[in-house]
Design a protein around this motif. Structure first.
Motif, short mmCIF file in Angstrom:
data_model
loop_
_atom_site.label_atom_id
_atom_site.label_comp_id
_atom_site.label_asym_id
_atom_site.label_seq_id
_atom_site.Cartn_x
_atom_site.Cartn_y
_atom_site.Cartn_z
N ILE A 97 -5.99 2.33 7.34
CA ILE A 97 -7.14 2.90 6.50
C ILE A 97 -8.28 2.50 7.12
O ILE A 97 -8.45 1.49 7.53
N THR A 98 -9.24 3.45 7.41
CA THR A 98 -10.44 3.18 7.84
C THR A 98 -11.58 2.90 6.67
O THR A 98 -11.17 3.24 5.70
N GLU A 99 -12.59 1.99 7.29
CA GLU A 99 -13.49 1.82 6.45
C GLU A 99 -14.14 3.07 5.68
O GLU A 99 -14.67 3.24 4.59
N GLY A 100 -14.37 4.09 6.74
CA GLY A 100 -15.05 5.41 6.00
C GLY A 100 -14.23 6.00 5.15
O GLY A 100 -14.85 6.64 4.03
N GLU A 101 -12.88 6.01 5.26
CA GLU A 101 -12.11 6.67 4.45
C GLU A 101 -12.27 5.90 3.04
O GLU A 101 -12.16 6.21 1.96
N LEU A 102 -12.32 4.50 3.19
CA LEU A 102 -12.38 3.62 1.67
C LEU A 102 -13.68 4.03 1.25
O LEU A 102 -13.52 4.13 0.05
N GLU A 103 -14.69 4.27 1.97
CA GLU A 103 -16.01 4.65 1.25
C GLU A 103 -15.93 5.93 0.67
O GLU A 103 -16.42 6.23 -0.27
N THR A 104 -15.22 6.93 1.20
CA THR A 104 -15.09 8.16 0.96
C THR A 104 -14.55 8.18 -0.23
O THR A 104 -14.85 9.08 -1.20
N TYR A 105 -13.53 7.70 -0.55
CA TYR A 105 -12.59 7.78 -1.78
C TYR A 105 -12.82 6.50 -2.69
O TYR A 105 -11.77 6.11 -3.37
N GLN A 106 -13.93 5.85 -2.49
CA GLN A 106 -14.02 4.81 -3.69
C GLN A 106 -14.32 5.08 -4.93
O GLN A 106 -13.41 4.34 -5.84
N PRO B 81 -1.01 14.42 -3.51
CA PRO B 81 -1.25 14.04 -2.24
C PRO B 81 -1.57 15.25 -1.40
O PRO B 81 -0.84 16.18 -1.11
N ARG B 82 -2.71 15.14 -0.80
CA ARG B 82 -3.25 16.28 -0.15
C ARG B 82 -3.08 15.98 1.34
O ARG B 82 -3.95 15.12 1.87
N LYS B 83 -2.37 16.89 2.02
CA LYS B 83 -1.86 16.44 3.40
C LYS B 83 -3.33 16.38 4.45
O LYS B 83 -3.76 17.51 4.50
N GLY B 84 -3.57 15.51 4.98
CA GLY B 84 -4.50 15.43 6.10
C GLY B 84 -5.98 15.04 5.28
O GLY B 84 -6.94 14.83 6.09
N GLU B 85 -6.01 14.87 4.14
CA GLU B 85 -7.20 14.48 3.46
C GLU B 85 -7.34 13.11 3.30
O GLU B 85 -8.50 12.72 3.60
N SER C 183 -5.37 8.88 4.23
CA SER C 183 -4.18 8.36 4.93
C SER C 183 -3.01 8.04 3.82
O SER C 183 -3.24 7.88 2.90
N ALA C 184 -1.84 7.99 4.51
CA ALA C 184 -0.51 7.91 3.80
C ALA C 184 -0.76 6.25 3.27
O ALA C 184 -0.36 6.26 1.88
N PRO C 185 -1.21 5.39 4.01
CA PRO C 185 -1.15 4.15 3.64
C PRO C 185 -2.23 3.91 2.06
O PRO C 185 -1.87 3.13 1.26
N LEU C 186 -3.48 4.61 2.21
CA LEU C 186 -4.18 4.48 0.94
C LEU C 186 -3.55 5.35 -0.15
O LEU C 186 -3.61 4.86 -1.13
N TYR C 187 -2.72 6.41 0.15
CA TYR C 187 -2.10 7.08 -1.05
C TYR C 187 -1.00 6.38 -1.50
O TYR C 187 -1.06 6.03 -2.85
N MET C 188 -0.46 5.37 -0.77
CA MET C 188 0.70 4.77 -1.32
C MET C 188 -0.05 3.58 -1.79
O MET C 188 0.75 2.83 -2.88
N ALA C 189 -1.22 2.92 -1.43
CA ALA C 189 -1.68 1.76 -2.14
C ALA C 189 -2.08 2.31 -3.51
O ALA C 189 -2.06 1.50 -4.60
N TRP C 190 -2.58 3.34 -3.98
CA TRP C 190 -2.86 4.08 -4.99
C TRP C 190 -1.82 4.11 -5.99
O TRP C 190 -1.69 3.64 -7.08
N LEU C 191 -0.50 4.47 -5.51
CA LEU C 191 0.62 4.50 -6.22
C LEU C 191 1.11 3.05 -6.45
O LEU C 191 1.56 2.81 -7.74
N GLU C 192 1.04 2.29 -5.73
CA GLU C 192 1.40 0.79 -5.77
C GLU C 192 0.41 0.44 -6.62
O GLU C 192 0.90 -0.62 -7.96
#
Length: 129
Positions: free
Chosen positions: A50-59, A90-94, A96-105
């Motif tokens: 998971i990138t920091e940018g991804e975390l900011e985008t999907y905060q 889950p939108r492919k490519g939108e 990362s898989a770890p972020l999506y799985m962290a949401w489910l967890e």
């Protein structure tokens, strides 16, 4: 909602409709989630991360799932026999898989049996009023 459940002959014992889901999650919840994703923030690790940018985008989405989990699902559904919830799409490519799985967890950890359902945008339940 109660009328709809009865029309589909779905038995229920308690119905709570949540409306304040857009409030910010508690700091304790955010700290728990940060600990959950910490191993995936290391760019040197093998596999996806998971990138920091991804975390900011999907905060906003992350905060929404954390609020749903800790302050709403645990408060209203921790004693349930079964929790049924729509699966976040889950939108492919939108993201990362770890972020999506962290949401489910975050939604399902330490909860009673949880059933995540997802449709294909085609109505299969019909009724005549």
């Amino acid at each position: 909602m109660a009328i709809l459940l009865s029309k589909f002959r779905i038995d229920y014992s308690d119905l709570v409709i949540i409306t304040d889901v857009d409030e910010a999650p508690k700091s304790k919840t955010k700290k728990w989630f940060d600990g959950l994703i910490r191993p995936f923030l290391q760019p040197g690790t093998n596999g996806p991360h998971i990138t920091e940018g991804e975390l900011e985008t999907y905060q906003y989405k992350t905060d929404r799932y954390l609020r749903l989990r800790d302050e709403l699902l645990l408060d209203h559904s921790s004693d349930s026999n079964l929790v049924v919830m729509t699966l976040p799409i889950p939108r492919k490519g939108e993201f990362s898989a770890p972020l999506y799985m962290a949401w489910l967890e975050a939604l399902t950890a330490n909860m009673p049996p949880f059933m995540l359902v997802r449709g294909n945008q085609t109505s299969v339940l019909t009724f005549y009023s």
